[in-house]
Design a protein around this motif. Structure first.
Motif, PDB file in Angstrom:
ATOM      1  N   ALA A   5      -1.263  -9.699  13.000  1.00 28.49           N
ATOM      2  CA  ALA A   5      -0.200 -11.001  12.205  1.00 28.49           C
ATOM      3  C   ALA A   5       0.355 -10.897  11.571  1.00 28.49           C
ATOM      4  CB  ALA A   5      -1.140 -12.445  11.935  1.00 28.49           C
ATOM      5  N   GLY A   6       0.054  -8.943  10.531  1.00 27.57           N
ATOM      6  CA  GLY A   6      -0.053  -8.600   9.524  1.00 27.57           C
ATOM      7  C   GLY A   6       1.499  -7.704   9.511  1.00 27.57           C
ATOM      8  N   GLU A   7       0.790  -7.736  11.058  1.00 26.18           N
ATOM      9  CA  GLU A   7       2.421  -6.592  11.185  1.00 26.18           C
ATOM     10  C   GLU A   7       3.546  -7.151  11.492  1.00 26.18           C
ATOM     11  OE1 GLU A   7       2.405  -3.477  10.813  1.00 26.18           O
ATOM     12  OE2 GLU A   7       1.087  -3.345  10.203  1.00 26.18           O
ATOM     13  N   ALA A   8       3.604  -8.699  11.459  1.00 26.79           N
ATOM     14  CA  ALA A   8       4.399 -10.211  11.885  1.00 26.79           C
ATOM     15  C   ALA A   8       4.794 -10.283  10.375  1.00 26.79           C
ATOM     16  CB  ALA A   8       3.714 -10.661  12.767  1.00 26.79           C
ATOM     17  N   ARG A  20      -1.496  -5.384   4.629  1.00 27.71           N
ATOM     18  CA  ARG A  20      -1.900  -5.072   5.675  1.00 27.71           C
ATOM     19  C   ARG A  20      -3.430  -4.975   4.752  1.00 27.71           C
ATOM     20  NH1 ARG A  20       3.033  -0.751   6.800  1.00 27.71           N
ATOM     21  NH2 ARG A  20       3.764  -2.305   8.343  1.00 27.71           N
ATOM     22  N   THR A  21      -3.823  -4.674   3.974  1.00 20.93           N
ATOM     23  CA  THR A  21      -5.122  -4.071   3.596  1.00 20.93           C
ATOM     24  C   THR A  21      -5.933  -5.621   3.961  1.00 20.93           C
ATOM     25  OG1 THR A  21      -4.971  -3.224   2.131  1.00 20.93           O
ATOM     26  CG2 THR A  21      -6.723  -4.544   1.969  1.00 20.93           C
ATOM     27  N   VAL A  22      -5.065  -7.093   3.532  1.00 20.42           N
ATOM     28  CA  VAL A  22      -5.637  -8.379   3.963  1.00 20.42           C
ATOM     29  C   VAL A  22      -5.971  -8.986   5.437  1.00 20.42           C
ATOM     30  CG1 VAL A  22      -5.434 -11.255   3.510  1.00 20.42           C
ATOM     31  CG2 VAL A  22      -4.914  -9.559   1.561  1.00 20.42           C
ATOM     32  N   ALA A  23      -4.340  -8.256   5.899  1.00 15.55           N
ATOM     33  CA  ALA A  23      -4.622  -8.498   7.396  1.00 15.55           C
ATOM     34  C   ALA A  23      -6.069  -7.724   7.786  1.00 15.55           C
ATOM     35  CB  ALA A  23      -3.390  -8.439   8.054  1.00 15.55           C
ATOM     36  N   GLU A  63      10.616  -7.476   5.941  1.00 17.34           N
ATOM     37  CA  GLU A  63      12.001  -6.548   6.396  1.00 17.34           C
ATOM     38  C   GLU A  63      13.012  -7.481   6.556  1.00 17.34           C
ATOM     39  OE1 GLU A  63      10.268  -3.895   9.003  1.00 17.34           O
ATOM     40  OE2 GLU A  63       9.054  -2.973   7.437  1.00 17.34           O
ATOM     41  N   ARG A  64      12.428  -8.566   7.575  1.00 17.65           N
ATOM     42  CA  ARG A  64      14.217  -9.012   7.322  1.00 17.65           C
ATOM     43  C   ARG A  64      14.896 -10.083   6.776  1.00 17.65           C
ATOM     44  NH1 ARG A  64      11.144 -10.659  12.135  1.00 17.65           N
ATOM     45  NH2 ARG A  64      10.119 -12.251  11.431  1.00 17.65           N
ATOM     46  N   ASP A  65      13.796  -9.926   5.693  1.00 21.63           N
ATOM     47  CA  ASP A  65      14.356 -10.765   4.240  1.00 21.63           C
ATOM     48  C   ASP A  65      15.025  -9.607   3.700  1.00 21.63           C
ATOM     49  OD1 ASP A  65      13.187 -13.661   4.405  1.00 21.63           O
ATOM     50  OD2 ASP A  65      12.046 -13.465   3.902  1.00 21.63           O
ATOM     51  N   LEU A  66      14.575  -8.751   3.384  1.00 20.57           N
ATOM     52  CA  LEU A  66      15.201  -7.022   3.013  1.00 20.57           C
ATOM     53  C   LEU A  66      16.563  -7.158   3.607  1.00 20.57           C
ATOM     54  CD1 LEU A  66      12.421  -5.125   2.183  1.00 20.57           C
ATOM     55  CD2 LEU A  66      13.253  -7.124   0.539  1.00 20.57           C
TER      56      LEU A  66
END
Length: 298
Positions: A144-147, A133-136, A153-156
């Protein structure tokens, strides 16, 4: 056409200055989001995943993913930097970890009028999300950062589903940091690879060890690991699996006796970023669903 696209990107980047507070609490005003110099591998990975890789004109030595970043010049290693090498690329934005060294380089860059954004180095899932989020925010790609965060989260969730059907006790795993037979360390709490190991559902066998300390036969044998985890480059530096088994104490562990070793790409295992969930899932599969020696790539 590539040059025209880059010029268009640069023009768009200049349109709206961004104001944010970085990981050190410093308020930073980003007037232009290109040209960019990235000072660590995960930051570089995030920049490309956000779609601003064309604006990256320089990288540090830990930045080798995605492969196209290797076409950018290196400014050195993130903990051994010089302001001169960075400034020679004329960046308007420099992004790196909050523990970048030496710290005076950051002061020199800011004194030269360069916006410097420092991102969290915390080796946790929440730290990874803050990093993304910081980089985004710094490059004006918040959506795009939230995506990227949602993909993590889906991977987790996929990892948790796999863990839910796993039977039997958790395995004890020991991470060894290797850079040749004469440079060997046991790493414990606070080190990023151990954080990924624990996320994967492995028990850290190096209890009581903070960060990394020199490896001894006694410390390895006392850890009683069922599994040994290493970086691929580290394993190569000691002569592969057979060289690892010759290191003091390794062959006398349950892992050594059964040749239970997982070697993972350094950046994939060694940093919490957008691929942290996938890395933990791959490590889980290698540990609990395979036998013997396993190599895991990105």
């Amino acid at each position: 056409m590539r040059r025209l696209a880059l010029l268009a990107f640069l023009g768009l980047a200049l349109a709206q200055p961004v104001r944010l507070v970085d990981a050190t609490g410093k308020e930073v005003v980003v007037q232009s989001t290109a040209p960019i110099v990235s000072l660590d591998g995960i930051t570089t990975e995030i920049l490309f995943a956000l779609g601003v890789g064309d604006g990256v004109v320089g990288r540090d030595d830990s930045s080798y993913y995605p492969p196209e970043v290797l076409r950018r010049p290196s400014v050195g290693y993130q903990f051994r930097l010089s302001a001169e090498s960075i400034l020679s690329l004329r960046p308007t934005l420099v992004i790196g970890r909050e523990d970048v060294r030496p710290p005076q380089v950051v002061d020199q860059l800011r004194a030269a009028g360069v916006a410097v954004v420092l991102v969290p180095a915390e080796p946790t899932v929440e730290g990874a999300k803050r990093k993304i989020r910081t980089v985004a925010q710094a490059v004006g790609r918040v959506e795009a950062g939230e995506a990227l965060v949602r993909a993590l989260e889906r991977d987790l969730l996929a990892l948790k589903a796999r863990q839910a059907v796993q039977k039997g006790p958790k395995l004890r795993a020991l991470f060894l940091y290797l850079r040749g037979p004469g440079t060997t360390f046991v790493c414990g709490e606070g080190s990023t690879p151990v954080g990924v190991m624990e996320l994967a559902g492995l028990v850290n066998a190096a209890q009581g060890i903070k960060e990394c300390r020199p490896m001894t036969a006694e410390s390895v044998v006392a850890a009683r690991p069922d599994l040994i985890v290493v970086f691929k480059k580290g394993l190569e530096s000691v002569g592969g699996l057979e060289g690892l088994l010759k290191l003091p104490g390794v062959a006398q562990t349950p892992a050594g006796e059964k040749r239970r070793v997982v070697a993972m790409d350094d950046l994939y295992l060694g940093s919490f970023g957008p691929r942290a969930g996938r890395a933990a899932l791959d490590l889980f599969i290698a540990a609990y669903e395979r036998e013997g020696f396993v190599e895991v790539g990105p």
